[in-house]
Design an enzyme around this catalytic site. Structure first.
Site, PDB file in Angstrom:
ATOM      1  N   HIS A  76       0.848  -1.198   0.000  1.00 42.08           N
ATOM      2  CA  HIS A  76       0.000   0.000   0.000  1.00 42.08           C
ATOM      3  C   HIS A  76       0.883   1.247   0.000  1.00 42.08           C
ATOM      4  O   HIS A  76       0.673   2.165  -0.797  1.00 42.08           O
ATOM      5  CB  HIS A  76      -0.919  -0.015   1.226  1.00 42.08           C
ATOM      6  CG  HIS A  76      -1.546   1.304   1.548  1.00 42.08           C
ATOM      7  ND1 HIS A  76      -2.551   1.865   0.784  1.00 42.08           N
ATOM      8  CD2 HIS A  76      -1.310   2.194   2.546  1.00 42.08           C
ATOM      9  CE1 HIS A  76      -2.904   3.025   1.305  1.00 42.08           C
ATOM     10  NE2 HIS A  76      -2.162   3.260   2.370  1.00 42.08           N
ATOM     11  N   ASP A 105       6.546  22.887 -25.446  1.00 39.40           N
ATOM     12  CA  ASP A 105       6.541  21.516 -24.960  1.00 39.40           C
ATOM     13  C   ASP A 105       7.625  21.399 -23.897  1.00 39.40           C
ATOM     14  O   ASP A 105       8.278  22.384 -23.561  1.00 39.40           O
ATOM     15  CB  ASP A 105       6.817  20.527 -26.119  1.00 39.40           C
ATOM     16  CG  ASP A 105       6.265  19.133 -25.815  1.00 39.40           C
ATOM     17  OD1 ASP A 105       6.543  18.631 -24.708  1.00 39.40           O
ATOM     18  OD2 ASP A 105       5.569  18.575 -26.673  1.00 39.40           O
ATOM     19  N   TRP A 141       7.512  -0.514   3.871  1.00 40.56           N
ATOM     20  CA  TRP A 141       8.025   0.202   2.683  1.00 40.56           C
ATOM     21  C   TRP A 141       9.407   0.757   2.963  1.00 40.56           C
ATOM     22  O   TRP A 141      10.164   1.072   2.046  1.00 40.56           O
ATOM     23  CB  TRP A 141       7.071   1.313   2.251  1.00 40.56           C
ATOM     24  CG  TRP A 141       7.204   2.609   2.974  1.00 40.56           C
ATOM     25  CD1 TRP A 141       6.726   2.887   4.217  1.00 40.56           C
ATOM     26  CD2 TRP A 141       7.861   3.799   2.525  1.00 40.56           C
ATOM     27  NE1 TRP A 141       7.041   4.172   4.561  1.00 40.56           N
ATOM     28  CE2 TRP A 141       7.731   4.764   3.542  1.00 40.56           C
ATOM     29  CE3 TRP A 141       8.535   4.155   1.349  1.00 40.56           C
ATOM     30  CZ2 TRP A 141       8.260   6.055   3.447  1.00 40.56           C
ATOM     31  CZ3 TRP A 141       9.061   5.443   1.257  1.00 40.56           C
ATOM     32  CH2 TRP A 141       8.924   6.376   2.287  1.00 40.56           C
ATOM     33  N   SER A 168      12.869   6.462 -13.503  1.00 41.11           N
ATOM     34  CA  SER A 168      11.776   7.227 -14.095  1.00 41.11           C
ATOM     35  C   SER A 168      11.665   8.605 -13.440  1.00 41.11           C
ATOM     36  O   SER A 168      11.569   9.621 -14.119  1.00 41.11           O
ATOM     37  CB  SER A 168      10.475   6.448 -13.944  1.00 41.11           C
ATOM     38  OG  SER A 168       9.373   7.302 -14.065  1.00 41.11           O
ATOM     39  N   SER A 169      11.705   8.635 -12.107  1.00 40.21           N
ATOM     40  CA  SER A 169      11.590   9.922 -11.412  1.00 40.21           C
ATOM     41  C   SER A 169      12.746  10.838 -11.751  1.00 40.21           C
ATOM     42  O   SER A 169      12.564  12.039 -11.938  1.00 40.21           O
ATOM     43  CB  SER A 169      11.592   9.750  -9.898  1.00 40.21           C
ATOM     44  OG  SER A 169      10.649   8.847  -9.503  1.00 40.21           O
ATOM     45  N   HIS A 252      13.418  11.613   4.012  1.00 41.15           N
ATOM     46  CA  HIS A 252      12.815  12.863   4.428  1.00 41.15           C
ATOM     47  C   HIS A 252      12.620  13.835   3.270  1.00 41.15           C
ATOM     48  O   HIS A 252      11.532  14.358   3.089  1.00 41.15           O
ATOM     49  CB  HIS A 252      13.475  13.502   5.635  1.00 41.15           C
ATOM     50  CG  HIS A 252      12.506  14.456   6.248  1.00 41.15           C
ATOM     51  ND1 HIS A 252      11.486  14.038   7.052  1.00 41.15           N
ATOM     52  CD2 HIS A 252      12.310  15.767   6.053  1.00 41.15           C
ATOM     53  CE1 HIS A 252      10.712  15.063   7.340  1.00 41.15           C
ATOM     54  NE2 HIS A 252      11.189  16.130   6.759  1.00 41.15           N
ATOM     55  N   GLU A 254      12.145  12.973   0.364  1.00 47.84           N
ATOM     56  CA  GLU A 254      11.060  12.327  -0.391  1.00 47.84           C
ATOM     57  C   GLU A 254       9.695  12.798   0.109  1.00 47.84           C
ATOM     58  O   GLU A 254       8.773  13.037  -0.677  1.00 47.84           O
ATOM     59  CB  GLU A 254      11.186  10.806  -0.252  1.00 47.84           C
ATOM     60  CG  GLU A 254       9.982  10.005  -0.705  1.00 47.84           C
ATOM     61  CD  GLU A 254       9.775  10.030  -2.211  1.00 47.84           C
ATOM     62  OE1 GLU A 254      10.734  10.340  -2.921  1.00 47.84           O
ATOM     63  OE2 GLU A 254       8.649   9.733  -2.651  1.00 47.84           O
ATOM     64  N   TYR A 256       9.010  15.649   1.263  1.00 50.26           N
ATOM     65  CA  TYR A 256       8.771  16.993   0.726  1.00 50.26           C
ATOM     66  C   TYR A 256       8.567  16.968  -0.770  1.00 50.26           C
ATOM     67  O   TYR A 256       7.896  17.828  -1.326  1.00 50.26           O
ATOM     68  CB  TYR A 256       9.900  17.941   1.136  1.00 50.26           C
ATOM     69  CG  TYR A 256       9.843  18.193   2.615  1.00 50.26           C
ATOM     70  CD1 TYR A 256       8.650  18.598   3.205  1.00 50.26           C
ATOM     71  CD2 TYR A 256      10.923  17.979   3.445  1.00 50.26           C
ATOM     72  CE1 TYR A 256       8.543  18.787   4.555  1.00 50.26           C
ATOM     73  CE2 TYR A 256      10.822  18.174   4.805  1.00 50.26           C
ATOM     74  CZ  TYR A 256       9.630  18.573   5.358  1.00 50.26           C
ATOM     75  OH  TYR A 256       9.524  18.755   6.693  1.00 50.26           O
ATOM     76  N   SER A 267      -1.061  27.394  -3.915  1.00 48.44           N
ATOM     77  CA  SER A 267      -0.705  28.803  -4.124  1.00 48.44           C
ATOM     78  C   SER A 267      -1.225  29.337  -5.455  1.00 48.44           C
ATOM     79  O   SER A 267      -1.279  30.544  -5.658  1.00 48.44           O
ATOM     80  CB  SER A 267       0.820  28.982  -4.074  1.00 48.44           C
ATOM     81  OG  SER A 267       1.321  28.499  -2.866  1.00 48.44           O
ATOM     82  N   HIS A 301      15.153  12.154  12.630  1.00 50.91           N
ATOM     83  CA  HIS A 301      13.974  12.223  13.498  1.00 50.91           C
ATOM     84  C   HIS A 301      13.003  11.075  13.209  1.00 50.91           C
ATOM     85  O   HIS A 301      12.061  10.872  13.954  1.00 50.91           O
ATOM     86  CB  HIS A 301      13.285  13.593  13.416  1.00 50.91           C
ATOM     87  CG  HIS A 301      12.598  13.886  12.121  1.00 50.91           C
ATOM     88  ND1 HIS A 301      12.550  15.136  11.585  1.00 50.91           N
ATOM     89  CD2 HIS A 301      11.939  13.102  11.250  1.00 50.91           C
ATOM     90  CE1 HIS A 301      11.886  15.090  10.445  1.00 50.91           C
ATOM     91  NE2 HIS A 301      11.503  13.869  10.225  1.00 50.91           N
ATOM     92  N   HIS A 302      13.254  10.328  12.136  1.00 54.69           N
ATOM     93  CA  HIS A 302      12.440   9.145  11.876  1.00 54.69           C
ATOM     94  C   HIS A 302      12.917   7.955  12.684  1.00 54.69           C
ATOM     95  O   HIS A 302      12.327   6.890  12.626  1.00 54.69           O
ATOM     96  CB  HIS A 302      12.505   8.772  10.393  1.00 54.69           C
ATOM     97  CG  HIS A 302      11.879   9.786   9.498  1.00 54.69           C
ATOM     98  ND1 HIS A 302      10.559   9.746   9.153  1.00 54.69           N
ATOM     99  CD2 HIS A 302      12.385  10.897   8.903  1.00 54.69           C
ATOM    100  CE1 HIS A 302      10.282  10.776   8.364  1.00 54.69           C
ATOM    101  NE2 HIS A 302      11.366  11.492   8.203  1.00 54.69           N
ATOM    102  N   THR A 327       7.255  26.516   7.151  1.00 56.57           N
ATOM    103  CA  THR A 327       5.934  25.957   6.876  1.00 56.57           C
ATOM    104  C   THR A 327       4.856  26.894   7.399  1.00 56.57           C
ATOM    105  O   THR A 327       3.838  27.134   6.735  1.00 56.57           O
ATOM    106  CB  THR A 327       5.790  24.565   7.517  1.00 56.57           C
ATOM    107  OG1 THR A 327       6.968  23.823   7.239  1.00 56.57           O
ATOM    108  CG2 THR A 327       4.594  23.833   6.967  1.00 56.57           C
ATOM    109  N   LYS A 330       4.255  29.783   5.135  1.00 62.10           N
ATOM    110  CA  LYS A 330       3.403  29.480   3.982  1.00 62.10           C
ATOM    111  C   LYS A 330       1.921  29.531   4.369  1.00 62.10           C
ATOM    112  O   LYS A 330       1.104  30.127   3.670  1.00 62.10           O
ATOM    113  CB  LYS A 330       3.746  28.096   3.420  1.00 62.10           C
ATOM    114  CG  LYS A 330       5.164  28.005   2.918  1.00 62.10           C
ATOM    115  CD  LYS A 330       5.368  26.813   2.033  1.00 62.10           C
ATOM    116  CE  LYS A 330       4.927  27.098   0.638  1.00 62.10           C
ATOM    117  NZ  LYS A 330       5.978  27.469  -0.283  1.00 62.10           N
ATOM    118  N   ARG A 449       1.850   0.605  15.237  1.00 69.75           N
ATOM    119  CA  ARG A 449       1.446   0.490  13.853  1.00 69.75           C
ATOM    120  C   ARG A 449       1.845  -0.890  13.318  1.00 69.75           C
ATOM    121  O   ARG A 449       2.557  -1.633  13.971  1.00 69.75           O
ATOM    122  CB  ARG A 449       2.053   1.598  13.004  1.00 69.75           C
ATOM    123  CG  ARG A 449       3.542   1.703  13.079  1.00 69.75           C
ATOM    124  CD  ARG A 449       4.065   2.982  12.455  1.00 69.75           C
ATOM    125  NE  ARG A 449       4.048   2.904  11.007  1.00 69.75           N
ATOM    126  CZ  ARG A 449       4.925   3.533  10.213  1.00 69.75           C
ATOM    127  NH1 ARG A 449       5.875   4.277  10.729  1.00 69.75           N
ATOM    128  NH2 ARG A 449       4.842   3.432   8.910  1.00 69.75           N
TER     129      ARG A 449
END
Lengths: 524, 178, 376
Positions: A76, A105, A141, A168-169, A252, A254, A256, A267, A301-302, A327, A330, A449
């Site tokens: 998932h 283009d 994951w 690809s990315s 991390h 990722e 963002y 915006s 921090h993860h 943040t 914004k 979890r």
């Protein structure tokens, strides 16, 4: 290369039927392919979420065995992150960046074709692991070793599909950077670019910087498993925790990568429906850039619970707390944009407003878990699950919906059904909260979890969350119906579509010509 | 269309260079991490290296408790225990102790012991001049033996540390290599 | 129109709440973080509340401004858009003020973190080992060690029986600790990552194979505290709970003495001769705790997952020595662990005897604990 076309008629010579889509180098076609792929994967990943929520509906094991449950949580996440959200935003970039900067283009149209067509193969390879001996990957994951090395036959397919998704990315990101840097219309200076373009430029740089690191990390897993290296095995002088450091150095930023383009979309939308210029444009740009910078120095921090030295924990705590500043800027800017505006509440605006509120709630819980001593309690509980679903579902996914409603009339030339759009919004907004808000309580009460079964004290909130989940899932079918209906017809959209819309894409006809700007517009 | 179109290949090359560089950086994080661990003592890595036995004046006024722990990984069929479970030591003085291991199986096995010191900050002050963890250990079927450890605590060990725990985990080398 | 929408929202929420409530018995609606029973958990709770209220306050201001603007500055009310779109002074204010608030949060957080990481001056050290999927405990210097596994019956998990009060949070051997003593845990793992967490003690820490992590707690109140593994560790990650029983010093010492006596009795028991009935009874228990997860209670294994059956298998009906070797030393590169280090002589003898004389296996073989001892 990018300027090969000199016609300004709408009828280019390109293959018809299926081959048109296979060989297309057109940014709109490829954008459409990306968006369709993302939507399809959203439902595949969503179906897995439904299995998870069904199993968690009540305590006890009802539908699936624990190993398959772990596969579901793992798949998932992988499908939603790499299959739905990221391609969704790349699709938006493909459609919109050339139209917003006044280009015909993308800069590298052939590479654009490859970067899309790798995706379905990577996706099929990843989904194919479900049918392999030993089952689909079930180590989460995040793929932490040593557990992930216990994966069965699926292991090399997992690694290769991650490699393909990464390639690809990266290709997509290179294309976006080159397009933005080189293809802007005369007069379109950097500080005149729409914020969506800005946030994507920064996102693309993040992708280019961290996807290779991720590829490196999974390559090390592969060599550890098959070629006798021991990067992550203590037996050979390695360290399993090192994988977590490398993973989150990618992971991390990722996070963002999945939210910065959302900031860009919001915006664009809020000023349109507030009929007032975006407040603090330049501070928005700087805030985005600082968030991107900070994302490189907060990764640990993860993993506060792995046992870091005190100084390390303090550093990562302070750095993480700092993210709240840009943040916050914004959010304050968005609210100030609305302030004394002349607002209307069409579906895109509703999703954007829900984004501001619900994403901020996700931000608050993020700030709470930055506080290391309390994170020792939150870590790996449902509080975390609630947090990142607030940022990713009501953050990224809601913005993708907002963007779809906002630009669909431009893309198709037809207005969507506003009534149905609003219905979709309200059902989504209600059920997403029924789905995720109780998970805060579960986490605080102590539910870890990634467990298929739980003690009876957690039963009530899990049931509520599951009901919300099923309803939220069903609601999304409505979105598909609305999109198909809009593509097929509907009242004709004007070129400008929205009364308050500003920007080059609204100067093109609806739907826009095959090549966006064959003569560069003059930007004053 | 725009004046700068010609520089596409150049920009692509530069971006690709970043990609290659960052892929390399991922791998460079491995040695960097080891350096980082040495400095900060993450995970109590003491390194599998021989410490240089410099002659240091022992600090007889200070006593530190050293605890020894022995583990086997993946329920490896070896018995493995410290011969003494704790010792009071003076920093700067050399001590000798030993661990006992026995291969319970009827086949020859090779194991590698991995040290870990906690608290992490003590790790780089834990000097080993002789240790069975420096090399792989081969045990014949049913063989058991004592394995010596010669160690010293650096007098620069931070003041507040009163207990240092040294843990060894034996890994089955065959299993680790697959 | 908006009001009606809000009403609809609330009704829907209340509806789900009622529904959920009806579904579960004895609804204990715990909404907040647990305060726990240690100084650490209390500090974490206080910090949690502090940050939560700060967030609520910021939320009220920000969302308040937003909703005022949504209500008042709407086109349908004839609002005309203003033209302002930047203000350097305002931007500076809302950069600096949050920064100051953050500093206000960081100070107590730093203090709490320093206290949590200070494991010195402990009164007692316990080594904790995470296994797939159970916990092992060693009381350092006391010679007491045991394995702690889930006792919730399979029937409850599969919904064939009503669930007990401590469903999934009950174990055979809880960790017993004295109150008002600083207990230091040395945490490691045997196979993959695990994490030791009891919410009421206010702390969790990862268990990493090959490395030792530290944490401490000082429980102020007698009682039983329950927690779970908090790091995904494979199939039965959700089924390896932790139970800590905090006793007063005297009761704790008594428990220690009892444990040692039980271990001595087992050691002594290993030398006497056991009857078939005794071994079968003990063997059934040991089998269900240690073997049944893979080989299943009916001895038929889980073919799909690659776990062989023992019913009528050549191993469990053939030469006893090979069978004993397998139980004690495991099979390399498979999930079959070496139980020689986890089980004592009596349990190994009992398990082997049980496996050779159950589910239609009728070898009639009986192995004495003393023979196991000799085989070590």
């Amino acid at each position: 290369m990018s300027t090969a076309t000199t016609h300004d008629t709408h009828h280019e010579e390109h293959p018809r039927g299926l081959l048109r889509w296979v060989f297309t180098t057109n940014h709109k076609d490829i954008g459409t392919l990306y968006l369709i792929f993302a939507l399809a994967m959203f439902f595949v990943g969503g179906a897995m979420a439904m299995i998870i929520r069904a199993e968690l509906f009540q305590p006890g094991l009802q539908f699936v065995d624990p190993q398959f449950f772990n596969s579901m949580t793992t798949m998932h996440a992988l499908i939603m992150v790499f299959g739905a959200v990221m391609p969704g935003f790349v699709g938006l970039a493909n459609w919109l960046v050339p139209m917003m900067i006044g280009a015909p283009d993308m800069a590298l149209p052939r590479m654009n074709n490859w970067s899309f067509w790798i995706l379905p193969f990577a996706g099929i390879m990843l989904l194919g692991t479900l049918f392999m001996e030993g089952g689909a990957p079930a180590g989460g994951w995040t793929m932490y070793p040593p557990l992930i090395l216990q994966t069965g036959d699926a292991f090399p397919y997992l690694i290769f599909s991650v490699h393909l998704l990464g390639i690809s990315s990266i290709m997509g990101a290179i294309n976006i950077v080159v397009t933005i840097v080189n293809m802007r219309a005369p007069g379109m200076t950097m500080m005149k670019m729409p914020l969506f373009v800005w946030t994507w430029l920064i996102t693309a740089y993040l992708l280019i910087a961290v996807m290779p690191v991720f590829a490196g990390a999974v390559t090390m897993l592969l060599t550890d498993q098959y070629f006798g290296t021991s990067f992550f095995s203590a037996a050979g002088g390695g360290d399993p925790v090192m994988f977590q450091h490398i993973f989150w150095f990618f992971g991390h930023p990722e996070v963002y990568i999945m939210i910065l383009p959302a900031f860009g979309v919001v915006s664009q939308i809020i000023p349109t429906f507030a009929r007032k210029r975006l407040f603090g444009y330049s501070s928005m740009v700087y805030a985005t850039a600082s968030i991107a910078f900070l994302s490189f120095i907060v990764w640990a921090h993860h993993m506060f619970t792995v046992g870091m030295p005190l100084t390390g924990e303090l550093f990562f705590m302070y750095a993480t707390m700092l993210i709240a500043v840009p943040t916050g800027v914004k959010v304050f800017n968005w609210v100030s944009t609305m302030w004394k505006g002349s607002m209307t509440f069409e579906t895109p605006m509703l999703f954007a407003l829900a984004f501001v509120v619900l994403f901020t709630i996700g931000g608050f819980s993020g700030l709470m878990m930055a506080i290391t001593p309390v994170d020792f309690q939150y870590h790996d509980t449902y509080f975390i699950v609630a947090h990142f679903h607030y940022t990713l579902v009501t953050g990224s996914v809601f913005t993708l919906f907002a963007a779809a409603y906002y630009w669909l009339p431009k893309w198709t030339g037809n207005m969507y059904d506003e009534k149905l759009g609003k219905l979709h919004f309200w059902l989504s907004a209600i059920f997403v909260n029924v789905l995720f808000f109780p998970q805060h309580f579960l986490g605080l009460a102590g539910m870890p979890r990634r467990i298929p079964d739980y003690s009876t004290q957690f039963a009530e909130f899990n049931m509520m969350s599951s009901l919300g989940g099923f309803a939220f899932g069903l609601t999304q079918l409505l979105f598909v119906y609305i999109v198909i209906k809009t593509v097929r017809g509907g009242s004709k959209a004007t070129d400008k579509v929205w009364e308050g819309a500003e920007g080059l894409e609204w100067t093109l006809p609806s739907p826009p010509p095959y090549h966006s700007f064959t003569t560069a517009p003059e930007v004053k | 269309m725009t004046a700068s179109t010609g520089s596409n290949p150049k920009l692509v090359k530069r971006l690709l260079l970043i990609v290659v560089g960052m892929f390399g950086f991922g791998f460079a994080m491995v040695p960097l991490y080891d350096v980082f661990c040495d400095i900060t003592g993450i995970n109590g890595k003491t390194g599998g290296r021989v410490a240089i036995a410099a002659v240091i004046e022992p600090d007889l006024d200070r006593t530190v408790m050293v605890e020894f722990i022995a583990n086997v990984n993946q329920s490896m069929p070896w018995d493995f225990t410290p011969v003494v479970s704790r010792m009071e030591v003076h920093p700067g003085k050399m001590y000798r102790t030993s661990f006992h291991a026995k291969n319970r199986t009827d086949r020859t096995m090779v194991g590698q012991a991995i040290p870990s010191v906690t608290p992490g900050l003590a790790a780089r002050h834990f000097k080993k001049t002789e240790c069975f963890c420096f090399t792989e250990q081969q045990f014949l079927a049913g063989e058991g033996r004592d394995m010596p450890l010669l160690f010293m605590l650096d007098p620069e060990l931070p003041e507040e540390i009163e207990v240092v725990t040294l843990s060894y985990t034996f890994f089955d080398k065959h299993k680790a290599i697959n | 129109m908006l009001v009606s929408k809000v009403k609809r929202w609330l009704t829907a929420l209340a509806g789900t709440a009622l529904l959920a409530n009806a579904g579960g018995a004895a609804a204990e609606w715990k909404l907040n973080l647990r305060q726990g029973v240690t100084s650490i958990s209390q500090e974490a709770y206080d910090l949690h509340m502090l940050i939560l209220w700060i967030c609520v306050a910021i939320g009220v201001v920000v969302f308040g401004a937003m909703f005022i603007s949504i209500i008042k500055h709407r086109k349908s009310k004839g609002a005309k858009p203003a033209t302002f779109h930047e203000s350097t002074s305002v931007e500076i204010v809302w950069t600096v003020v949050p920064f100051l608030i953050l500093i206000g949060m960081a100070i107590p957080a730093t203090k709490a973190l320093i206290a949590i990481e200070d494991t010195s001056n402990s009164d007692l050290s316990i080594k904790v080992t995470g296994y797939q999927w159970k916990w092992g405990y060693d009381y350092l210097g006391e010679g007491v060690s045991f394995i702690s596994t889930l006792t919730t019956p399979k029937e409850q998990i599969l919904n064939q029986q009503d669930k007990g009060e401590n469903y999934l949070l009950e174990v055979d051997n809880p960790v017993v600790v004295p109150i008002n003593k600083k207990v230091r845990l040395l945490i490691t793992a045997n196979d993959v990552l695990h994490a030791w967490w009891v919410p009421d003690l206010g702390m969790k820490r990862d268990a990493i194979p090959g490395f030792v992590n530290e944490m401490w707690f000082n429980i102020e109140k007698e009682g039983t505290y329950r927690g779970q593994c908090a790091e995904l560790c494979g199939k039965d990650h959700g089924f390896m709970p932790i139970v800590v029983v905090a006793k007063n010093e005297a009761d704790y010492q008594q428990w220690l003495t009892d444990q040692k006596a039980a271990m001595d009795a087992d050691a002594a028991g290993a030398d006497r001769d056991w009857s078939m009935a005794e071994l079968m009874e003990r063997g059934e228990k040991a089998y269900n705790t240690n073997c049944a997860a893979c080989h299943q209670a009916n001895g038929e294994g889980l073919k799909a997952a690659g776990f062989p059956g023992l019913k009528g298998s050549p191993l469990a009906t053939g030469p006893m020595d090979a069978h004993l070797q397998m139980v004690m030393n495991g099979k390399p590169d498979t999930a079959m662990a070496a139980f020689g280090g986890q089980l004592n002589d009596i349990d190994i003898a009992a398990v082997v005897t049980y496996e050779r004389n159950s589910w239609g296996n009728d070898t009639g073989d009986l192995i004495q604990p003393s023979e196991v001892k000799a085989a070590r």
